[in-house]
Design an enzyme around this catalytic site. Structure first.
Site, short mmCIF file in Angstrom:
data_model
loop_
_atom_site.label_atom_id
_atom_site.label_comp_id
_atom_site.label_asym_id
_atom_site.label_seq_id
_atom_site.Cartn_x
_atom_site.Cartn_y
_atom_site.Cartn_z
CB THR A 126 -0.97 -0.01 0.98
OG1 THR A 126 -1.40 1.19 1.30
CG2 THR A 126 -0.17 -0.12 2.60
CD GLU A 128 -1.90 5.25 4.54
OE1 GLU A 128 -1.63 5.63 5.58
OE2 GLU A 128 -2.29 6.07 3.75
CE1 TYR A 149 -3.94 -1.76 6.00
CE2 TYR A 149 -2.68 0.07 5.14
CZ TYR A 149 -3.71 -0.83 4.82
OH TYR A 149 -3.72 -1.23 3.57
CE LYS A 153 -2.14 -4.38 4.05
NZ LYS A 153 -2.65 -5.52 3.12
#
Ligand code: NAP
Ligand code: F7E
Length: 339
Positions: A126, A128, A149, A153
């Protein structure tokens, strides 16, 4: 013989689009979904019952279950889309997020390595990961995660590299920027907005073109955050292309355009001919302990190597989501009135 693919998170937004895409290509598709006390298969209801589509109960955090399923299926491709995917919520449930988003990936990779080494693996990485690394972000931009999160990841992303380089697993990571659709979860900002707008549109239709006087405002958090939003249908094509290459690799998939949440609001509300500022209030509850301010992806590598580029524009995406939510709202309003 047709290829087989196992999808985790098959009932999620991306899973439902990817399942359709692979079935269209002639794959046999196995969807791993968690047991739930309520129905969670709305997004794939139209696929259930097809002979080439099978749902399997499983949870990526359950190592023995993952092992058993992959050992039985030995699929040609595994797409790992399962995640606790809400960044804001990951601050409230950090351990559970880590368990699913990182340990779950380890369970899948370890089983592929030992039981099904021919299986090609796609990991849903991602944007992010970049945190507040300045835009434009590409495969070489430093990762500075800003949430539980993103940390989970990043662990998963690194595991993909370890299993690829250390064990020769054909493992790819798609570093995907935000992607949306009419099937987006209702707690993500785009869908939260289009769903609210649809309720407002139908309320106005039934109130002589004006908003009802006691109409409740939409509570949102940070309107200045900028995101690179695409349509999920474009993204699943890119996921598949990654697994069709001669060598496993990582790819950024993004539109290359960035818009703030405020710009999304402006455009979406314009379609109804009203000013978003009359309908939105700021609620600190929706601010995150740490924010990612500005994401804008550079997908040059995907364009050059995969021949991938997005086909749906930001404006088309908003129109599609608003129209779909308005149609749904009209249907459910009609049903409410008829009963
Ligand atoms: P989503 O709609 O929230 O779907 C996530 C899926 O994961 C759901 O089907 C969920 O099932 C499943 N899941 C959660 N925990 C699980 C577990 N322990 N075992 C098995 N399945 C589990 O998310 P999405 O938007 O489709 O995103 C798909 C993937 O791409 C995620 O990994 C996400 O982090 C990543 N990603 C998304 C975006 C984006 O903008 N959409 C961008 C970059 C990366 P339940 O229904 O049971 O909860
Ligand atoms: O937030 C701001 C919020 O939750 C977007 C996931 O798919 O994409 C997604 O993560 C922005 C943020 O998506 C509200 O602070 C303002 O800056 O829709 P979102 P996200 O956090 O970008 C990435 C690439 C993923 O990997 C994730 O899985 O909007 N914002 N007000 C709000 N956000 C929410 N959710 N709700 C608000 O009321």
């Amino acid at each position: 013989m047709s290829k087989s693919a196992m999808l985790t998170g098959a009932n999620g937004q991306d899973g439902s689009y990817l399942a359709e895409f692979l079935l269209e290509k002639g794959y046999r598709v196995y969807g791993l979904i968690r047991r739930s006390s309520t129905v969670t298969t709305e997004r794939i209801a139209h696929l259930i019952g097809r002979p080439d589509f099978e749902l399997i109960t499983g949870d990526v955090t359950d190592a023995t279950g993952v092992h058993r399923v992959i050992q039985r299926l030995r699929p040609d491709e595994v797409y790992n889309l399962a995640a606790q995917s809400h960044v804001g919520d990951s601050f409230d449930v950090p351990s559970a997020t880590f368990e699913v988003n990182a340990v779950g990936v380890l369970n899948l990779l370890e089983t592929i390595r030992t039981e099904s080494p021919h299986t090609r693996f796609y990991q849903a990485s991602t944007s992010e990961l970049f945190g507040n690394s300045p835009p434009p972000q590409d495969e070489n931009t430093p990762f500075i995660p800003r949430s539980p999160y993103a940390v989970a990841k990043l662990a998963a992303h690194n595991l993909v590299h370890i299993y690829r380089e250390g064990y020769g697993v054909f493992a790819c990571a798609g570093i995907l920027f935000n992607h949306e659709s009419e099937r987006r979860g209702e707690e993500f900002v785009t869908r939260k907005i289009t769903k609210y707008l649809a309720r407002l549109a139908v309320a106005m239709e039934n109130n002589g073109g004006n908003p009802p006087h006691d109409w409740t405002k939409l509570a949102l958090g940070n309107l200045d955050a900028k995101r690179d939003w695409s349509f999920v249908g474009d993204m699943v094509r890119g996921m598949w292309l990654m697994l069709q290459q001669d060598q496993p690799d990582d790819f950024v998939l993004a539109s290359g355009e960035s818009h703030s949440v405020r710009e999304f609001l402006e455009l979406a509300f314009k379609s109804l001919g009203v000013d978003y500022r009359d309908f939105v209030r700021i609620d600190p509850k929706f601010f995150r302990p740490a924010e990612v301010n500005y994401l804008c992806g550079d997908a040059t590598k995907a364009r050059q190597v995969l021949g991938w580029s997005p086909r749906v524009s930001f404006e088309e995406l908003i129109t599609r989501m608003v129209e779909s939510d308005v149609a749904r709202e009209r249907d459910s309003h009609g049903l409410r009135c008829a009963s």
